[in-house]
Design a protein around this motif. Sequence first.
Motif, PDB file in Angstrom:
ATOM      1  N   LEU A  30     -14.065  -2.759  -5.013  1.00  0.00           N
ATOM      2  CA  LEU A  30     -12.767  -3.415  -5.039  1.00  0.00           C
ATOM      3  C   LEU A  30     -11.650  -2.452  -4.675  1.00  0.00           C
ATOM      4  O   LEU A  30     -10.714  -2.794  -3.964  1.00  0.00           O
ATOM      5  N   SER A  31     -11.787  -1.200  -5.176  1.00  0.00           N
ATOM      6  CA  SER A  31     -10.775  -0.204  -4.883  1.00  0.00           C
ATOM      7  C   SER A  31     -10.713   0.066  -3.384  1.00  0.00           C
ATOM      8  O   SER A  31      -9.640   0.136  -2.800  1.00  0.00           O
ATOM      9  N   GLY A  32     -11.921   0.207  -2.780  1.00  0.00           N
ATOM     10  CA  GLY A  32     -11.977   0.427  -1.350  1.00  0.00           C
ATOM     11  C   GLY A  32     -11.426  -0.751  -0.582  1.00  0.00           C
ATOM     12  O   GLY A  32     -10.664  -0.590   0.380  1.00  0.00           O
ATOM     13  N   ASN A  33     -11.790  -1.947  -1.002  1.00  0.00           N
ATOM     14  CA  ASN A  33     -11.297  -3.149  -0.340  1.00  0.00           C
ATOM     15  C   ASN A  33      -9.780  -3.256  -0.454  1.00  0.00           C
ATOM     16  O   ASN A  33      -9.108  -3.698   0.478  1.00  0.00           O
ATOM     17  N   GLU A  34      -9.258  -2.893  -1.632  1.00  0.00           N
ATOM     18  CA  GLU A  34      -7.816  -2.964  -1.839  1.00  0.00           C
ATOM     19  C   GLU A  34      -7.089  -1.941  -0.955  1.00  0.00           C
ATOM     20  O   GLU A  34      -6.020  -2.236  -0.410  1.00  0.00           O
ATOM     21  N   THR A  35      -7.694  -0.759  -0.801  1.00  0.00           N
ATOM     22  CA  THR A  35      -7.126   0.240   0.109  1.00  0.00           C
ATOM     23  C   THR A  35      -7.031  -0.316   1.518  1.00  0.00           C
ATOM     24  O   THR A  35      -6.010  -0.166   2.200  1.00  0.00           O
ATOM     25  N   ASP A  36      -8.104  -0.990   1.955  1.00  0.00           N
ATOM     26  CA  ASP A  36      -8.114  -1.591   3.288  1.00  0.00           C
ATOM     27  C   ASP A  36      -7.036  -2.658   3.413  1.00  0.00           C
ATOM     28  O   ASP A  36      -6.313  -2.716   4.417  1.00  0.00           O
ATOM     29  N   ARG A  37      -6.945  -3.511   2.379  1.00  0.00           N
ATOM     30  CA  ARG A  37      -5.986  -4.616   2.445  1.00  0.00           C
ATOM     31  C   ARG A  37      -4.557  -4.087   2.531  1.00  0.00           C
ATOM     32  O   ARG A  37      -3.742  -4.573   3.343  1.00  0.00           O
ATOM     33  N   LEU A  38      -4.263  -3.089   1.723  1.00  0.00           N
ATOM     34  CA  LEU A  38      -2.910  -2.525   1.731  1.00  0.00           C
ATOM     35  C   LEU A  38      -2.599  -1.836   3.063  1.00  0.00           C
ATOM     36  O   LEU A  38      -1.475  -1.926   3.579  1.00  0.00           O
ATOM     37  N   ALA A  39      -3.606  -1.165   3.633  1.00  0.00           N
ATOM     38  CA  ALA A  39      -3.406  -0.513   4.926  1.00  0.00           C
ATOM     39  C   ALA A  39      -3.134  -1.545   6.010  1.00  0.00           C
ATOM     40  O   ALA A  39      -2.257  -1.361   6.869  1.00  0.00           O
ATOM     41  N   MET A  40      -3.862  -2.664   5.938  1.00  0.00           N
ATOM     42  CA  MET A  40      -3.670  -3.717   6.934  1.00  0.00           C
ATOM     43  C   MET A  40      -2.288  -4.343   6.809  1.00  0.00           C
ATOM     44  O   MET A  40      -1.635  -4.637   7.815  1.00  0.00           O
ATOM     45  N   LEU A  41      -1.839  -4.555   5.581  1.00  0.00           N
ATOM     46  CA  LEU A  41      -0.502  -5.110   5.386  1.00  0.00           C
ATOM     47  C   LEU A  41       0.572  -4.141   5.871  1.00  0.00           C
ATOM     48  O   LEU A  41       1.615  -4.554   6.396  1.00  0.00           O
ATOM     49  N   ALA A  42       0.309  -2.841   5.701  1.00  0.00           N
ATOM     50  CA  ALA A  42       1.251  -1.835   6.209  1.00  0.00           C
ATOM     51  C   ALA A  42       1.326  -1.890   7.733  1.00  0.00           C
ATOM     52  O   ALA A  42       2.400  -1.732   8.324  1.00  0.00           O
ATOM     53  N   ILE A  43       0.180  -2.115   8.364  1.00  0.00           N
ATOM     54  CA  ILE A  43       0.163  -2.266   9.830  1.00  0.00           C
ATOM     55  C   ILE A  43       0.981  -3.486  10.238  1.00  0.00           C
ATOM     56  O   ILE A  43       1.800  -3.437  11.160  1.00  0.00           O
ATOM     57  N   LYS A  44       0.785  -4.591   9.509  1.00  0.00           N
ATOM     58  CA  LYS A  44       1.531  -5.815   9.823  1.00  0.00           C
ATOM     59  C   LYS A  44       3.028  -5.621   9.648  1.00  0.00           C
ATOM     60  O   LYS A  44       3.837  -6.126  10.449  1.00  0.00           O
ATOM     61  N   ASN A  45       3.412  -4.884   8.607  1.00  0.00           N
ATOM     62  CA  ASN A  45       4.841  -4.707   8.317  1.00  0.00           C
ATOM     63  C   ASN A  45       5.570  -3.938   9.416  1.00  0.00           C
ATOM     64  O   ASN A  45       6.791  -4.048   9.538  1.00  0.00           O
ATOM     65  N   GLN A  46       4.841  -3.163  10.208  1.00  0.00           N
ATOM     66  CA  GLN A  46       5.459  -2.413  11.293  1.00  0.00           C
ATOM     67  C   GLN A  46       5.619  -3.254  12.560  1.00  0.00           C
ATOM     68  O   GLN A  46       6.348  -2.865  13.469  1.00  0.00           O
ATOM     69  N   ILE A  47       4.942  -4.382  12.617  1.00  0.00           N
ATOM     70  CA  ILE A  47       4.989  -5.240  13.802  1.00  0.00           C
ATOM     71  C   ILE A  47       6.296  -6.036  13.785  1.00  0.00           C
ATOM     72  O   ILE A  47       6.580  -6.758  12.826  1.00  0.00           O
TER      73      ILE A  47
END
Length: 469
Positions: A30-47
Amino acid sequence: MHSPNILKPVKATLCLLFLLSSALLVSSTLSGNETDRLAMLAIKNQITREAPGALSSWNNTIHVCDWEGVSCTRKRHPGRVSALELVSHGLAGPLSPFIGNLSFLRRIDLSDNRLYGEIPPEIGRLRRLHFLNLSFNSFEEVIPVNFTYCLDLQVLSLSYNQLAGTIPDEISNLSKLKILSVAGNNITGVIPPWVGNLSHLSELSVGTNNLGGGIPEELSRLARLEVLGLEDNMLLGIIPASLYNLSSLQVLSAEANQLQGSLPSDIGIRLPDLRSIYLGSNKLGGPIPASLSNASRLSIINIPDNAFTGFMPTDLGRLKYLSELFLDRNRIEADNVHGWEFLTSLKNCSYLKRLVMLDNKLGGVLPTSIANLSTQLEYLVMASNQISGSIPSGIKNLVNLKALGMFENLLTGTIPEGVGNLRQLRRLGLFNNRFTGFIPSSLGNLTQLITLDLYVNGLQGPIPPSLGN
């Protein structure tokens, strides 16, 4: 015999240990998955912009593995983001450095978007990365040197951005590379000789940059090379003779440089798999090798703006896949006795669509065999030569012609009525010849015609009213 009561505490302990280890595993996942999810949202926020709905699934109500363009691992570490593929999604903005937190990424394809800024050096942390395609964006600055840590990288495509600087020497550590493409940038310096050590390379594309110097002899060590793109640079000298030993080569593109020398007479034997050769706008000379017909899959011969001389090889008709033959602005010869045999031979090339021999030294009477060329032919340009005789009436057979350019020759006789059969014709250039007679009224059938140039001839009579069509 053990008492059941004695075993109960042992069983309870084992169950507790199992539950604890399972909980830790789930917590870690879950921790790893959450890291991925947060990283993906950070990518989206820059778009800052995207195609309508492109990233609408990237929200908290949908699992990250179901987001648009996302693939996840399934077995050993389930649910980790393993691929990010958002080709042609209209994405604009910088690429977030948080992409470096997606530690299970094996594949990134963000090509054909409007991403800008620097390429995040954090991508160098992605040790599992096999495929990286950021081409056709607007990335700036230099190529990050820490790509060198992505030791499993097989495809590195950064073409058609606005990258500057040189090709980093650190890329020499990427021994598994199969495709290295940095074409269409502002890269300076030279082609590094160490590229010849990338023994798995099947494609090297460095065209449309500002590279200088010569073509390194070391490239001839790339035994698996199929595509070599060096076009539109400032490369000097000759093409190394050993380069023609790359028997797997299918595409050789080095046009728009300052290369000199001639083509080896046995080029078609040494490069039997050659499909396309682009060597236009150089300083190459000598005869066009007859052995080209041995490269039986050759479909494009594009060598204009050079100083090739002599007669054309007479057996090009053996190239049954030939579709484009560009030889304009050379010194190719023909006369009434020799030089036109190639045209008769080309009747066997049923896929031929473009034949351009403008501005050569073609002379003598235009042979009637021109009417036997492929009915697929779209462009026929033999202007600015010294061709005499008349246009054969059989020209009407070339029903798919879009451009017919025979201007600035010594052609005589009348303009054939059959030209009016060429209903796909957009451009007809016959000016600066010695045509006589009337303008054929059949030209009014050419309803697709955009350009009609007949000036400086001996034509007479009225302009046909049918041209109003």
